[in-house]
Design a protein around this motif. Structure first.
Motif, PDB file in Angstrom:
ATOM      1  N   LEU A 131       0.827  -1.205   0.000  1.00 39.11           N
ATOM      2  CA  LEU A 131       0.000   0.000   0.000  1.00 39.11           C
ATOM      3  C   LEU A 131       0.863   1.256   0.000  1.00 39.11           C
ATOM      4  O   LEU A 131       0.561   2.234  -0.683  1.00 39.11           O
ATOM      5  N   GLY A 132       1.954   1.232   0.766  1.00 36.60           N
ATOM      6  CA  GLY A 132       2.852   2.371   0.809  1.00 36.60           C
ATOM      7  C   GLY A 132       3.529   2.636  -0.522  1.00 36.60           C
ATOM      8  O   GLY A 132       3.900   3.780  -0.821  1.00 36.60           O
ATOM      9  N   PHE A 133       3.670   1.596  -1.333  1.00 38.42           N
ATOM     10  CA  PHE A 133       4.266   1.791  -2.653  1.00 38.42           C
ATOM     11  C   PHE A 133       3.232   2.227  -3.689  1.00 38.42           C
ATOM     12  O   PHE A 133       3.508   3.101  -4.520  1.00 38.42           O
ATOM     13  N   LEU A 134       2.034   1.671  -3.637  1.00 42.47           N
ATOM     14  CA  LEU A 134       1.036   1.925  -4.679  1.00 42.47           C
ATOM     15  C   LEU A 134       0.597   3.380  -4.727  1.00 42.47           C
ATOM     16  O   LEU A 134       0.573   4.001  -5.798  1.00 42.47           O
ATOM     17  N   GLU A 135       0.228   3.944  -3.575  1.00 44.98           N
ATOM     18  CA  GLU A 135      -0.323   5.313  -3.592  1.00 44.98           C
ATOM     19  C   GLU A 135       0.729   6.380  -3.307  1.00 44.98           C
ATOM     20  O   GLU A 135       0.951   7.264  -4.136  1.00 44.98           O
ATOM     21  N   PRO A 136       1.436   6.305  -2.172  1.00 48.32           N
ATOM     22  CA  PRO A 136       2.407   7.380  -1.893  1.00 48.32           C
ATOM     23  C   PRO A 136       3.565   7.443  -2.878  1.00 48.32           C
ATOM     24  O   PRO A 136       4.065   8.527  -3.165  1.00 48.32           O
ATOM     25  N   VAL A 137       4.016   6.308  -3.401  1.00 49.39           N
ATOM     26  CA  VAL A 137       5.192   6.312  -4.285  1.00 49.39           C
ATOM     27  C   VAL A 137       4.777   6.285  -5.753  1.00 49.39           C
ATOM     28  O   VAL A 137       5.038   7.227  -6.510  1.00 49.39           O
ATOM     29  N   LEU A 158       3.976   6.195   6.770  1.00 48.67           N
ATOM     30  CA  LEU A 158       5.340   5.895   7.199  1.00 48.67           C
ATOM     31  C   LEU A 158       6.076   5.067   6.147  1.00 48.67           C
ATOM     32  O   LEU A 158       7.222   5.373   5.782  1.00 48.67           O
ATOM     33  N   MET A 159       5.413   4.010   5.638  1.00 48.44           N
ATOM     34  CA  MET A 159       6.048   3.175   4.616  1.00 48.44           C
ATOM     35  C   MET A 159       6.237   3.965   3.321  1.00 48.44           C
ATOM     36  O   MET A 159       7.249   3.811   2.628  1.00 48.44           O
ATOM     37  N   GLY A 160       5.266   4.824   2.990  1.00 45.74           N
ATOM     38  CA  GLY A 160       5.404   5.667   1.803  1.00 45.74           C
ATOM     39  C   GLY A 160       6.582   6.613   1.937  1.00 45.74           C
ATOM     40  O   GLY A 160       7.302   6.865   0.962  1.00 45.74           O
ATOM     41  N   MET A 161       6.808   7.131   3.154  1.00 46.94           N
ATOM     42  CA  MET A 161       7.949   8.003   3.391  1.00 46.94           C
ATOM     43  C   MET A 161       9.259   7.251   3.192  1.00 46.94           C
ATOM     44  O   MET A 161      10.176   7.740   2.511  1.00 46.94           O
TER      45      MET A 161
END
Length: 387
Positions: A88-94, A229-232
């Protein structure tokens, strides 16, 4: 009801209007983000670093609330849930935000915001693939959703393949500056469109995976904080690979700091909270139906602030997309009404049976004291607790 005081009547009216005011305000917030982000990128800020800083701010804003408010209901973290949060952190934030920012940089803020209107249709297609959305071609609501999705795709193709003459809504003195920008955008128009499409698919995939994850980890605020946090962390890794110049990370009291702070607080912090509250009260269809307003606001702000020239193809495509979107929304709203009707009919057909027993004295005709026998209640009796 007729004895309500003016204050009570005003309070009731405000409660009815609040969801509308909240969603309209949120669309202004998103439109402001598009404009501010584009300005910061025009001043040299990397879209990768902007996305990373955005989630630094969002994590700092959301994490304390998640820690305090959900400390008693937060589920235990497991490896499958953690891997889903990483995805999820990769799909939307990244993936989504970087592709969107690049696509907006290569086209215009108005063009990019219009593409966001494809999100409900693409999400609907993915939901059908993953069996999250039921489709029955015999029902008019299902046909409306299918036709609306097709219309939305046609609108996107019109925006991509046909530009047409420039429509000057507002005359401005920024024509010379915009001329260079327009020529650059023309060269990368197709590339920008492909990136915007990739962004929409990334965002739709995020919603699909999020719906599965919430079933295993039903703590929305904590999940949002972990995603940020994971997106960061993931965004920082991508940024270090894509941007080798460490001086690009410097942020002063300029548009770079404003873009990172504004998008992190308003569009990742406040937006998640407001959408969650409104979805609980009115449902996701209500929230989705306001997205075309953001496109209109962005177009006006883009013409005023950035002196963007709006092409006829963008206007026609946007009108087609909005038509398709509201066709899908209408079908979804009928879905909600029919599901409520089905639940009520099922509740009437399957009445709960009480398990209470009534002791009665029964004389069996023999000498001695009467025996006490438990006679169960009739099956036709039902509890009125829910009424």
């Amino acid at each position: 009801m007729g004895d309500q005081t003016p204050c009570a009547a005003l309070s009731i009216a405000l409660n009815k209007v609040k969801p509308y005011l909240a969603m309209v305000s949120l669309q202004f917030g998103y439109a402001g983000m598009y404009i501010i982000s584009l300005v910061s990128m025009k001043h040299g800020m990397s879209n990768f670093i902007l996305s990373t800083y955005r989630h630094v701010v969002a994590t700092l804003v959301i994490a304390p609330f998640a820690f305090v408010l959900e400390r008693k209901i937060r589920p235990k973290m497991t490896l499958p849930i953690f891997l889903r949060i990483v995805a999820l952190g990769f799909l939307e934030p990244v993936l989504d935000q970087n592709l969107y920012n690049l696509g907006m940089k290569y086209t215009t803020a108005t063009y990019a915001s219009a593409f966001v209107n494809m999100l409900p249709a693409v999400t609907f297609i993915l939901a059908m693939i993953f069996r999250l959305e039921k489709v029955n071609v015999k029902k008019i609501r299902s046909v409306a959703k299918i036709i609306g999705t097709a219309i939305t795709v046609v609108g996107a193709m019109v925006m991509t393949l046909y530009k047409g003459p420039i429509i000057d809504f507002i005359k401005s003195g920024g024509a010379t500056h915009h001329g260079t920008t327009a020529e650059s955008a023309d060269k990368h128009w197709v590339t920008g469109t492909i990136m915007l499409l990739g962004s929409i698919f990334g965002w739709s995939s995020f919603f699909i995976l999020q719906s599965f994850t919430l079933k295993k980890y039903p703590a929305e605020l904590s999940l949002t904080a972990l995603i940020c946090l994971m997106g960061m962390l993931e965004g920082a890794g991508v940024s270090l690979v894509m941007v080798r110049d460490l001086s690009a990370w410097k942020v002063g009291w300029d548009s770079r700091l404003l873009a990172a702070t504004y998008s992190g607080v308003v569009c990742s912090g406040i937006a998640y909270y407001v959408q969650g509250v409104v979805i609980r009260e009115r449902g996701p269809v209500f929230v989705t139906s306001f997205s075309p307003l953001c496109m209109i606001i962005t177009a006006l702000l883009g013409a005023i602030v950035l002196a963007e020239k709006i092409h006829l193809g963008s206007i026609l495509g946007a009108i087609i997309i909005v038509t398709g979107l509201y066709t899908v929304v209408w079908g979804k709203s009928k879905d909600g009404k029919n599901s409520e009707t089905d639940e009520k009919s099922n509740a009437l057909q399957e009445l709960p049976i009480t398990n209470n027993a009534r002791p009665m004295n029964v004389d069996d005709g023999m000498d001695g004291p009467a025996k006490i026998v438990n006679i169960p209640a009739s099956k036709s009796s039902f509890s009125t607790r829910g009424t």
